[in-house]
Design an enzyme around this catalytic site. Structure first.
Site, PDB file in Angstrom:
ATOM      1  N   THR A   1       0.831  -1.240  -0.186  1.00  0.00           N
ATOM      2  CA  THR A   1       0.076  -0.152   0.024  1.00  0.00           C
ATOM      3  C   THR A   1       0.642   0.989   0.073  1.00  0.00           C
ATOM      4  O   THR A   1       2.168   1.185   0.544  1.00  0.00           O
ATOM      5  CB  THR A   1      -0.674   0.049   1.096  1.00  0.00           C
ATOM      6  OG1 THR A   1      -1.549  -1.385   1.674  1.00  0.00           O
ATOM      7  CG2 THR A   1      -2.064   0.960   1.176  1.00  0.00           C
TER       8      THR A   1
ATOM      9  N   ARG B   1     -12.327  -9.055  -4.312  1.00  0.00           N
ATOM     10  CA  ARG B   1     -11.662  -8.704  -2.859  1.00  0.00           C
ATOM     11  C   ARG B   1     -11.529  -7.161  -2.727  1.00  0.00           C
ATOM     12  O   ARG B   1     -10.664  -6.493  -3.596  1.00  0.00           O
ATOM     13  CB  ARG B   1     -10.521  -9.736  -2.565  1.00  0.00           C
ATOM     14  CG  ARG B   1     -10.046  -9.426  -1.158  1.00  0.00           C
ATOM     15  CD  ARG B   1      -8.987  -8.497  -1.125  1.00  0.00           C
ATOM     16  NE  ARG B   1      -8.104  -8.403   0.254  1.00  0.00           N
ATOM     17  CZ  ARG B   1      -7.129  -7.453   0.403  1.00  0.00           C
ATOM     18  NH1 ARG B   1      -6.762  -6.479  -0.525  1.00  0.00           N
ATOM     19  NH2 ARG B   1      -6.601  -7.512   1.727  1.00  0.00           N
TER      20      ARG B   1
ATOM     21  N   GLY C   1      -9.830  -4.723   0.253  1.00  0.00           N
ATOM     22  CA  GLY C   1      -8.975  -4.719   1.678  1.00  0.00           C
ATOM     23  C   GLY C   1      -9.312  -3.673   2.502  1.00  0.00           C
ATOM     24  O   GLY C   1     -10.393  -3.082   2.331  1.00  0.00           O
ATOM     25  N   ASP C   2      -8.394  -3.080   3.452  1.00  0.00           N
ATOM     26  CA  ASP C   2      -8.550  -2.272   4.425  1.00  0.00           C
ATOM     27  C   ASP C   2      -8.482  -0.739   3.664  1.00  0.00           C
ATOM     28  O   ASP C   2      -9.005   0.173   4.333  1.00  0.00           O
ATOM     29  CB  ASP C   2      -7.703  -2.237   5.636  1.00  0.00           C
ATOM     30  CG  ASP C   2      -6.436  -2.200   5.131  1.00  0.00           C
ATOM     31  OD1 ASP C   2      -5.807  -2.662   4.288  1.00  0.00           O
ATOM     32  OD2 ASP C   2      -5.657  -1.218   5.720  1.00  0.00           O
TER      33      ASP C   2
ATOM     34  N   GLY D   1      -0.878  -3.409   5.511  1.00  0.00           N
ATOM     35  CA  GLY D   1      -0.640  -4.589   5.770  1.00  0.00           C
ATOM     36  C   GLY D   1      -1.628  -5.589   5.293  1.00  0.00           C
ATOM     37  O   GLY D   1      -2.156  -5.309   4.033  1.00  0.00           O
TER      38      GLY D   1
ATOM     39  N   GLY E   1      -5.012  -6.737   4.838  1.00  0.00           N
ATOM     40  CA  GLY E   1      -6.157  -5.871   5.041  1.00  0.00           C
ATOM     41  C   GLY E   1      -7.280  -6.441   5.836  1.00  0.00           C
ATOM     42  O   GLY E   1      -7.860  -5.879   6.740  1.00  0.00           O
TER      43      GLY E   1
END
Length: 343
Positions: free
Chosen positions: A210, A238, A240-241, A262, A264
């Site tokens: 990221t 998908r 992620g965070d 990291g 996620g």
């Protein structure tokens, strides 16, 4: 007597103006950036590669700091810094985005204004050159917080953002990473269709990557932004965070600004970015203490790996991570430029 009174008044006014100017010039400014965390070991780098990564990190943090130093706001500073990282093939965002399992690219990003908690986020776009710019447009010019996929790209066109052919995101080293990930998945398959088990079998290096930035401007406004190409060999759209406010990105002038990097799924489940700021706000903890508690706390014990960059309302910077390395850099009005990669 009247002349003395006028002189005294003038002197008092000049003193007041001077004091105000000193106060304004003393207002802290700060910025921190990251380019991802993970299995980043010195042995994996040639001297030339390490120098190239450090130079790009320095370029990004200096560009963001220049915006702040010239009186610009924190949102502009983080956008400028993230654009430089998105335009580099070194990092998993924009130009350097990883491949999905099917050999495509799906990009996510988010941004948040600590002044009023306004936020914008985008997920699953395939042609937006700089996803953080789209997140900013969503925050500033739409009634929504998050847009995704084709709808997000339609909005990007309406706002005049630069769209590119998906081949723009193709890079040899990311293609090689996809092939390695697929080979590992095939080794684990053994007839099973349990996607979760297969996914868990992949090394952490394939699940992370990221870029992000956090900043404090002279007016005391905090901002945070995060952008990513997602997870190597990800399936089924998908997310992620990184585009999730509270998980990968959070900013509030009352506490701090956070951008995460990291694995996620864990950062979502443990609400990492917002949790750090909550500890600062409600428990009156320093960003260093709050950040380490979260990064090395229950999330880490559950298997969550990664790191965060944090700036508070006083211009303090903290960059904790629980991996072997994290691409990172920072600069503030009371600390010189710092660039780090390894633990």
């Amino acid at each position: 007597m009247r002349t003395l009174t006028v002189l005294a008044a003038a002197l008092s006014l000049m003193t007041s103006i001077h004091a105000k100017a000193q106060t304004q010039s003393a207002s802290p400014i700060a910025i921190a950036i990251h380019g991802g965390a993970g299995t980043i070991e010195r042995s994996r780098f040639t001297t030339e590669q390490e120098q190239a990564y450090r130079a790009k990190l320095k370029e990004a943090v200096e560009a963001g700091y220049q915006v702040l130093n010239q009186g610009g706001d924190s949102l502009d500073a983080i956008t400028r810094a993230i654009n430089i990282l998105e335009d580099s093939p070194f990092f998993n965002a924009g130009k350097g985005a990883v491949y999905t399992y099917d050999g495509h690219h799906e990009l996510d990003a988010s941004i948040m204004d600590g002044k009023n908690r306004q936020a914008g986020a985008v997920s699953g776009v395939k042609h937006v050159k700089n996803p953080i710019n789209l997140a900013r447009e969503i925050m500033d010019n739409s009634v929504h917080v998050m847009l995704s996929g084709e709808g997000a790209e339609t909005f990007a066109k309406q706002q005049g953002l630069e769209l590119v052919n998906s081949q723009y995101f193709n890079t040899p080293h990311r293609r090689e990473a996809l092939q390695r990930a697929k080979e590992k998945l095939k080794q684990q398959e053994s007839g099973t269709k349990d996607y979760q088990a297969l996914h868990n079998a992949l090394p952490q290096a394939f699940k992370m990557g990221t870029v992000g930035a956090v900043a404090l401007d002279k007016n005391g406004n905090l901002a945070a932004g995060t952008s990513t190409g997602g997870m190597t060999a990800k399936r089924y759209g998908r997310i992620g965070d990184s585009p999730i406010i509270g998980a990968g990105t959070f900013a509030d002038n009352a506490s701090c600004a956070v951008s995460a990097t990291g694995h996620g799924e864990y950062f979502i489940r443990y609400n990492v970015a917002a949790d750090i700021c909550a500890r600062v706000s409600y428990q009156n903890k320093s960003i260093d203490k709050a950040g380490k508690e979260v990064i090395f706390g229950p999330m880490y014990k559950a298997g969550g790996t990664g790191g965060v960059i944090i700036v508070d309302k006083k211009g303090n910077v903290s960059m904790p991570f629980n991996t072997k390395g994290m691409y990172r850099a920072s600069k503030s009005s009371h600390s010189p430029t710092y660039v780090g990669i390894f633990k």
